[in-house]
Design a protein around this motif. Sequence first.
Motif, PDB file in Angstrom:
ATOM      1  N   ASN A 145     -36.281  18.085  24.312  1.00  0.00           N
ATOM      2  CA  ASN A 145     -35.643  17.501  23.492  1.00  0.00           C
ATOM      3  C   ASN A 145     -34.884  17.751  22.441  1.00  0.00           C
ATOM      4  O   ASN A 145     -34.852  18.652  21.313  1.00  0.00           O
ATOM      5  N   ARG A 146     -33.417  18.069  23.424  1.00  0.00           N
ATOM      6  CA  ARG A 146     -32.759  19.046  22.811  1.00  0.00           C
ATOM      7  C   ARG A 146     -31.601  17.743  22.533  1.00  0.00           C
ATOM      8  O   ARG A 146     -31.246  17.477  23.244  1.00  0.00           O
ATOM      9  N   LEU A 147     -30.419  18.185  20.862  1.00  0.00           N
ATOM     10  CA  LEU A 147     -29.712  17.308  20.948  1.00  0.00           C
ATOM     11  C   LEU A 147     -28.327  18.341  20.721  1.00  0.00           C
ATOM     12  O   LEU A 147     -28.507  19.189  19.738  1.00  0.00           O
ATOM     13  N   CYS A 148     -27.834  18.301  21.249  1.00  0.00           N
ATOM     14  CA  CYS A 148     -26.267  19.161  20.773  1.00  0.00           C
ATOM     15  C   CYS A 148     -25.261  18.070  19.575  1.00  0.00           C
ATOM     16  O   CYS A 148     -25.202  16.940  20.345  1.00  0.00           O
TER      17      CYS A 148
ATOM     18  N   GLY B 284     -23.154  13.442  19.095  1.00  0.00           N
ATOM     19  CA  GLY B 284     -23.409  14.162  19.597  1.00  0.00           C
ATOM     20  C   GLY B 284     -23.768  13.410  21.500  1.00  0.00           C
ATOM     21  O   GLY B 284     -23.629  12.764  21.486  1.00  0.00           O
ATOM     22  N   PHE B 285     -24.678  14.204  21.998  1.00  0.00           N
ATOM     23  CA  PHE B 285     -24.566  14.644  23.292  1.00  0.00           C
ATOM     24  C   PHE B 285     -26.063  15.347  23.344  1.00  0.00           C
ATOM     25  O   PHE B 285     -26.569  15.826  22.752  1.00  0.00           O
ATOM     26  N   GLY B 286     -26.103  14.922  24.373  1.00  0.00           N
ATOM     27  CA  GLY B 286     -27.429  15.975  25.455  1.00  0.00           C
ATOM     28  C   GLY B 286     -26.627  17.145  26.125  1.00  0.00           C
ATOM     29  O   GLY B 286     -25.612  17.678  26.320  1.00  0.00           O
ATOM     30  N   LEU B 287     -27.364  18.132  26.799  1.00  0.00           N
ATOM     31  CA  LEU B 287     -27.353  19.483  27.446  1.00  0.00           C
ATOM     32  C   LEU B 287     -26.545  19.455  28.594  1.00  0.00           C
ATOM     33  O   LEU B 287     -25.414  20.064  28.439  1.00  0.00           O
ATOM     34  N   SER B 288     -25.913  18.255  29.624  1.00  0.00           N
ATOM     35  CA  SER B 288     -25.148  17.889  30.540  1.00  0.00           C
ATOM     36  C   SER B 288     -23.769  17.323  29.558  1.00  0.00           C
ATOM     37  O   SER B 288     -23.371  18.355  30.652  1.00  0.00           O
ATOM     38  N   HIS B 289     -24.169  16.828  29.399  1.00  0.00           N
ATOM     39  CA  HIS B 289     -22.440  16.492  28.591  1.00  0.00           C
ATOM     40  C   HIS B 289     -21.656  18.492  27.826  1.00  0.00           C
ATOM     41  O   HIS B 289     -20.427  18.378  28.477  1.00  0.00           O
ATOM     42  N   LYS B 290     -22.428  19.486  27.907  1.00  0.00           N
ATOM     43  CA  LYS B 290     -21.875  20.058  27.326  1.00  0.00           C
ATOM     44  C   LYS B 290     -21.456  20.882  28.712  1.00  0.00           C
ATOM     45  O   LYS B 290     -20.206  21.718  28.746  1.00  0.00           O
TER      46      LYS B 290
ATOM     47  N   PHE C 208     -24.128   6.496  10.650  1.00  0.00           N
ATOM     48  CA  PHE C 208     -24.418   5.343  12.095  1.00  0.00           C
ATOM     49  C   PHE C 208     -23.693   5.936  12.826  1.00  0.00           C
ATOM     50  O   PHE C 208     -23.017   6.550  13.590  1.00  0.00           O
ATOM     51  N   PHE C 209     -24.483   5.244  14.158  1.00  0.00           N
ATOM     52  CA  PHE C 209     -24.766   6.043  15.228  1.00  0.00           C
ATOM     53  C   PHE C 209     -23.491   5.143  16.409  1.00  0.00           C
ATOM     54  O   PHE C 209     -24.426   3.847  16.281  1.00  0.00           O
ATOM     55  N   TYR C 210     -23.115   5.179  17.203  1.00  0.00           N
ATOM     56  CA  TYR C 210     -22.052   4.161  17.562  1.00  0.00           C
ATOM     57  C   TYR C 210     -21.519   5.106  19.262  1.00  0.00           C
ATOM     58  O   TYR C 210     -21.291   6.415  19.521  1.00  0.00           O
ATOM     59  N   GLY C 211     -22.351   4.387  19.440  1.00  0.00           N
ATOM     60  CA  GLY C 211     -22.454   5.331  21.327  1.00  0.00           C
ATOM     61  C   GLY C 211     -21.053   4.804  21.781  1.00  0.00           C
ATOM     62  O   GLY C 211     -20.896   3.557  21.936  1.00  0.00           O
ATOM     63  N   VAL C 212     -20.129   6.038  22.742  1.00  0.00           N
ATOM     64  CA  VAL C 212     -19.109   5.671  23.212  1.00  0.00           C
ATOM     65  C   VAL C 212     -18.629   6.052  24.128  1.00  0.00           C
ATOM     66  O   VAL C 212     -17.801   6.757  24.990  1.00  0.00           O
ATOM     67  N   GLY C 213     -19.545   5.846  25.271  1.00  0.00           N
ATOM     68  CA  GLY C 213     -19.513   7.022  26.498  1.00  0.00           C
ATOM     69  C   GLY C 213     -20.418   8.102  27.022  1.00  0.00           C
ATOM     70  O   GLY C 213     -21.612   7.890  26.415  1.00  0.00           O
ATOM     71  N   ARG C 214     -19.725   9.196  27.454  1.00  0.00           N
ATOM     72  CA  ARG C 214     -20.352  10.335  26.920  1.00  0.00           C
ATOM     73  C   ARG C 214     -20.607  11.011  26.594  1.00  0.00           C
ATOM     74  O   ARG C 214     -21.798  11.925  26.274  1.00  0.00           O
ATOM     75  N   TYR C 215     -21.341  10.472  24.881  1.00  0.00           N
ATOM     76  CA  TYR C 215     -21.733  10.932  23.584  1.00  0.00           C
ATOM     77  C   TYR C 215     -21.218   9.617  22.538  1.00  0.00           C
ATOM     78  O   TYR C 215     -21.109   8.536  22.999  1.00  0.00           O
ATOM     79  N   PHE C 216     -22.007   9.727  21.705  1.00  0.00           N
ATOM     80  CA  PHE C 216     -21.808   9.151  20.847  1.00  0.00           C
ATOM     81  C   PHE C 216     -21.193   9.693  19.871  1.00  0.00           C
ATOM     82  O   PHE C 216     -21.044  10.972  19.161  1.00  0.00           O
ATOM     83  N   GLN C 217     -21.086   8.912  18.486  1.00  0.00           N
ATOM     84  CA  GLN C 217     -20.426   9.032  17.223  1.00  0.00           C
ATOM     85  C   GLN C 217     -21.663   9.268  15.682  1.00  0.00           C
ATOM     86  O   GLN C 217     -22.447   8.221  16.110  1.00  0.00           O
ATOM     87  N   ILE C 218     -21.061   9.788  15.350  1.00  0.00           N
ATOM     88  CA  ILE C 218     -21.872  10.051  13.894  1.00  0.00           C
ATOM     89  C   ILE C 218     -21.146   9.722  12.876  1.00  0.00           C
ATOM     90  O   ILE C 218     -20.497  10.999  12.361  1.00  0.00           O
ATOM     91  N   TRP C 219     -21.423   8.862  12.401  1.00  0.00           N
ATOM     92  CA  TRP C 219     -20.820   8.349  10.492  1.00  0.00           C
ATOM     93  C   TRP C 219     -21.013   8.025   9.611  1.00  0.00           C
ATOM     94  O   TRP C 219     -21.942   7.521   9.871  1.00  0.00           O
TER      95      TRP C 219
END
Length: 165
Positions: free
Chosen positions: A39-42, A54-60, A122-133
Amino acid sequence: MSDAILYSGNAFSVADGKGRFVLPLEMRKLVKQASGGENRLCLSVHLENGCATGFGLSHKQFLFDEVGELERLAREAGRPFNGDLERENRLGTIEDVNFDDGGRFFLHPDIKEEAGIDDAIFFYGVGRYFQIWQPEALVASPERPALIRNKVRRWLDARAAGGSK
């Protein structure tokens, strides 16, 4: 087919009494998958959009590897490239946080301040990560799709009328 985790969809979250936000269920599942079952969020800030990401460790790891590829391409083309600076920009602002099984997490105060976030996101999924607005900032961003801006505007209107927290 790629093994990349791809985020899509959108959702709102209002901070609870402790100031925690809730990661939407589908995004939570993908973050956990991208973080090796943890349960790790970047979290970071988008360098151009004025929102958090926001994204998971693999995107880092993807971001780190991508800088290496940019270094290689610059070297082959005989162009200057500052890999250290690029890693600072991509990786230096990332905050790793835990979230509980219900998806509750604390948004780092520096990230909240940079993105202008108060008690609603507002969470907005845009591919390899999501935006938090911050919702009002998304509505004021003409580059975002009208469908999304209008959805957020309606939510803000309902909230102001007492229909949403």
